[in-house]
Design a protein around this motif. Structure first.
Motif, PDB file in Angstrom:
ATOM      1  N   THR A 191       0.829  -1.201   0.000  1.00  0.00           N
ATOM      2  CA  THR A 191       0.000   0.000   0.000  1.00  0.00           C
ATOM      3  C   THR A 191       0.864   1.251   0.000  1.00  0.00           C
ATOM      4  N   GLY A 192       0.261   2.349  -0.436  1.00  0.00           N
ATOM      5  CA  GLY A 192       0.957   3.618  -0.364  1.00  0.00           C
ATOM      6  C   GLY A 192       1.305   4.001   1.063  1.00  0.00           C
ATOM      7  N   LEU A 193       0.415   3.694   2.000  1.00  0.00           N
ATOM      8  CA  LEU A 193       0.684   4.048   3.396  1.00  0.00           C
ATOM      9  C   LEU A 193       1.889   3.297   3.951  1.00  0.00           C
ATOM     10  N   ALA A 194       2.087   2.063   3.499  1.00  0.00           N
ATOM     11  CA  ALA A 194       3.258   1.306   3.950  1.00  0.00           C
ATOM     12  C   ALA A 194       4.542   1.969   3.453  1.00  0.00           C
ATOM     13  N   VAL A 195       4.520   2.420   2.199  1.00  0.00           N
ATOM     14  CA  VAL A 195       5.673   3.119   1.643  1.00  0.00           C
ATOM     15  C   VAL A 195       5.879   4.448   2.370  1.00  0.00           C
ATOM     16  N   LEU A 196       4.784   5.157   2.623  1.00  0.00           N
ATOM     17  CA  LEU A 196       4.852   6.444   3.306  1.00  0.00           C
ATOM     18  C   LEU A 196       5.504   6.310   4.674  1.00  0.00           C
ATOM     19  N   ALA A 197       5.109   5.298   5.436  1.00  0.00           N
ATOM     20  CA  ALA A 197       5.639   5.127   6.788  1.00  0.00           C
ATOM     21  C   ALA A 197       7.153   4.938   6.766  1.00  0.00           C
ATOM     22  N   ARG A 198       7.627   4.085   5.883  1.00  0.00           N
ATOM     23  CA  ARG A 198       9.077   3.835   5.862  1.00  0.00           C
ATOM     24  C   ARG A 198       9.852   5.008   5.254  1.00  0.00           C
TER      25      ARG A 198
ATOM     26  N   CYS B 281       3.239  14.609  -0.308  1.00  0.00           N
ATOM     27  CA  CYS B 281       1.916  14.624   0.341  1.00  0.00           C
ATOM     28  C   CYS B 281       2.051  14.789   1.842  1.00  0.00           C
ATOM     29  N   HIS B 282       2.937  14.029   2.425  1.00  0.00           N
ATOM     30  CA  HIS B 282       3.072  14.063   3.880  1.00  0.00           C
ATOM     31  C   HIS B 282       3.497  15.436   4.381  1.00  0.00           C
ATOM     32  N   PHE B 283       4.571  15.956   3.815  1.00  0.00           N
ATOM     33  CA  PHE B 283       5.130  17.193   4.349  1.00  0.00           C
ATOM     34  C   PHE B 283       4.300  18.425   3.990  1.00  0.00           C
ATOM     35  N   LEU B 284       3.529  18.355   2.920  1.00  0.00           N
ATOM     36  CA  LEU B 284       2.687  19.496   2.549  1.00  0.00           C
ATOM     37  C   LEU B 284       1.250  19.332   3.026  1.00  0.00           C
ATOM     38  N   GLY B 285       0.962  18.253   3.727  1.00  0.00           N
ATOM     39  CA  GLY B 285      -0.362  18.074   4.303  1.00  0.00           C
ATOM     40  C   GLY B 285      -1.443  17.686   3.307  1.00  0.00           C
ATOM     41  N   LEU B 286      -1.076  17.011   2.225  1.00  0.00           N
ATOM     42  CA  LEU B 286      -2.040  16.572   1.220  1.00  0.00           C
ATOM     43  C   LEU B 286      -2.520  15.156   1.528  1.00  0.00           C
ATOM     44  N   PRO B 287      -3.748  14.804   1.155  1.00  0.00           N
ATOM     45  CA  PRO B 287      -4.248  13.448   1.416  1.00  0.00           C
ATOM     46  C   PRO B 287      -3.394  12.406   0.698  1.00  0.00           C
ATOM     47  N   PRO B 288      -2.898  11.398   1.396  1.00  0.00           N
ATOM     48  CA  PRO B 288      -2.055  10.383   0.752  1.00  0.00           C
ATOM     49  C   PRO B 288      -2.748   9.674  -0.412  1.00  0.00           C
ATOM     50  N   ARG B 289      -4.062   9.558  -0.358  1.00  0.00           N
ATOM     51  CA  ARG B 289      -4.757   8.862  -1.444  1.00  0.00           C
ATOM     52  C   ARG B 289      -4.621   9.606  -2.775  1.00  0.00           C
ATOM     53  N   GLN B 290      -4.196  10.853  -2.725  1.00  0.00           N
ATOM     54  CA  GLN B 290      -4.032  11.650  -3.939  1.00  0.00           C
ATOM     55  C   GLN B 290      -2.593  11.676  -4.451  1.00  0.00           C
ATOM     56  N   TYR B 291      -1.735  10.828  -3.892  1.00  0.00           N
ATOM     57  CA  TYR B 291      -0.314  10.973  -4.224  1.00  0.00           C
ATOM     58  C   TYR B 291      -0.022  10.725  -5.697  1.00  0.00           C
ATOM     59  N   ARG B 292      -0.796   9.868  -6.345  1.00  0.00           N
ATOM     60  CA  ARG B 292      -0.515   9.572  -7.757  1.00  0.00           C
ATOM     61  C   ARG B 292      -0.944  10.720  -8.674  1.00  0.00           C
ATOM     62  N   GLN B 293      -1.625  11.722  -8.127  1.00  0.00           N
ATOM     63  CA  GLN B 293      -2.023  12.879  -8.920  1.00  0.00           C
ATOM     64  C   GLN B 293      -0.933  13.955  -8.967  1.00  0.00           C
ATOM     65  N   ILE B 294       0.096  13.803  -8.147  1.00  0.00           N
ATOM     66  CA  ILE B 294       1.169  14.794  -8.117  1.00  0.00           C
ATOM     67  C   ILE B 294       2.060  14.621  -9.342  1.00  0.00           C
ATOM     68  N   ALA B 295       2.204  15.670 -10.094  1.00  0.00           N
ATOM     69  CA  ALA B 295       3.005  15.627 -11.318  1.00  0.00           C
ATOM     70  C   ALA B 295       3.551  17.033 -11.588  1.00  0.00           C
ATOM     71  N   PRO B 296       4.668  17.114 -12.287  1.00  0.00           N
ATOM     72  CA  PRO B 296       5.426  16.003 -12.853  1.00  0.00           C
ATOM     73  C   PRO B 296       6.530  15.533 -11.899  1.00  0.00           C
ATOM     74  N   VAL B 297       6.792  14.228 -11.896  1.00  0.00           N
ATOM     75  CA  VAL B 297       7.958  13.690 -11.193  1.00  0.00           C
ATOM     76  C   VAL B 297       8.646  12.727 -12.168  1.00  0.00           C
ATOM     77  N   PRO B 298       9.245  13.255 -13.247  1.00  0.00           N
ATOM     78  CA  PRO B 298       9.862  12.386 -14.250  1.00  0.00           C
ATOM     79  C   PRO B 298      11.180  11.806 -13.765  1.00  0.00           C
ATOM     80  N   VAL B 299      11.722  10.903 -14.555  1.00  0.00           N
ATOM     81  CA  VAL B 299      13.025  10.329 -14.213  1.00  0.00           C
ATOM     82  C   VAL B 299      14.085  11.422 -14.161  1.00  0.00           C
TER      83      VAL B 299
ATOM     84  N   ARG C  83       6.479  11.179  -4.335  1.00  0.00           N
ATOM     85  CA  ARG C  83       5.146  11.775  -4.294  1.00  0.00           C
ATOM     86  C   ARG C  83       4.501  11.615  -2.922  1.00  0.00           C
ATOM     87  N   LEU C  84       4.745  10.500  -2.264  1.00  0.00           N
ATOM     88  CA  LEU C  84       4.186  10.298  -0.925  1.00  0.00           C
ATOM     89  C   LEU C  84       4.830  11.233   0.093  1.00  0.00           C
ATOM     90  N   LEU C  85       6.129  11.464  -0.024  1.00  0.00           N
ATOM     91  CA  LEU C  85       6.788  12.410   0.883  1.00  0.00           C
ATOM     92  C   LEU C  85       6.272  13.827   0.668  1.00  0.00           C
TER      93      LEU C  85
END
Length: 236
Positions: A134-141, A175-193, A171-173
């Protein structure tokens, strides 16, 4: 029930310093749009060239510590950067990519009719790919790793610290530090290679300085780094 969210607010009151979140350079999986978590391809020929330019990013000036995911693609991306700044690339397993389980090395369109995909698409924080994470598991670590990276001897020392990791952790970091809902993390763009994202902490207050910056890449690759081609092979 999902994992508890890492603490924010008062727990960040004493934070200082800057996080530089780096995504690894291009691989065959990014070119082909594949889910790539535990699957660990090396950098593509273009990715190797990209990694050589990463240390030219203005946002990396003054970096004093570098932590990297254990993936092959992250280790390869870090080599020129560590050499340029005289840093030791410290391997941090908690920065690894989200595990896509049964979807590894598949394209989203190949699984989009699965019920599990529809659930995950609606809430990738609470839901996981089959046998994945889950995204939350990734977020925690990832938050735990970022917190420790910003401290020296248990205290925030105001350092600029680079974390070379993957798309989901970046993207999860954010969300966390800016106070955004984690469920929306895949909407954050752009994060290209090979991109640079920066979060600065002033008296515990986080500010997004850069998001997915690729100005260090050659102009021809900046519009779509994930599937960019080497000009020497484009007409082959």
């Amino acid at each position: 029930m999902g994992l508890p969210l890492p603490e924010r607010g008062p727990a960040m009151a004493g934070w200082s310093g800057e996080l530089v979140l780096l995504r690894h350079a291009q691989t065959s999986c990014t070119v082909n749009g594949l889910f790539c978590g535990e699957h660990d391809p090396p950098l593509s020929p273009v990715g190797r060239l990209m990694s050589d330019t990463l240390s030219d990013a203005d946002g990396l000036k003054g970096t004093s510590r570098l932590y990297i995911s254990p993936s092959c693609r992250s280790v390869q991306t870090s080599a020129a950067l560590a050499a340029r700044f005289g840093l030791v690339a410290r391997v941090e397993p908690r920065l690894r990519e989200l595990s896509f389980g049964q979807w590894e090395s598949r394209r989203p369109d190949q699984v989009r009719f699965e019920q599990a995909y529809r659930r995950w698409y609606r809430d990738p924080a609470q839901c996981a790919p089959p046998e994945g994470e889950t995204g939350l598991a990734v977020l925690a670590r990832a938050v735990a790793a970022a917190t420790e990276a910003l401290t020296l001897d248990g205290r925030f020392d105001g350092a600029k610290v680079a974390l070379l990791t993957h798309k989901a952790p970046v993207r999860l970091l954010i969300c966390h530090f800016l106070g955004l809902p984690p469920r929306q993390y895949r909407q954050i763009a752009p994060v290209p290679v090979c991109s640079v994202t920066r979060i600065r902490f002033d008296s515990g207050r986080p500010r997004l300085i850069e998001l997915g910056n690729v100005d260090h890449l050659p102009q021809r690759w900046r519009s779509a780094p994930d599937d960019a081609m080497d000009s020497s092979t484009e007409n082959a």
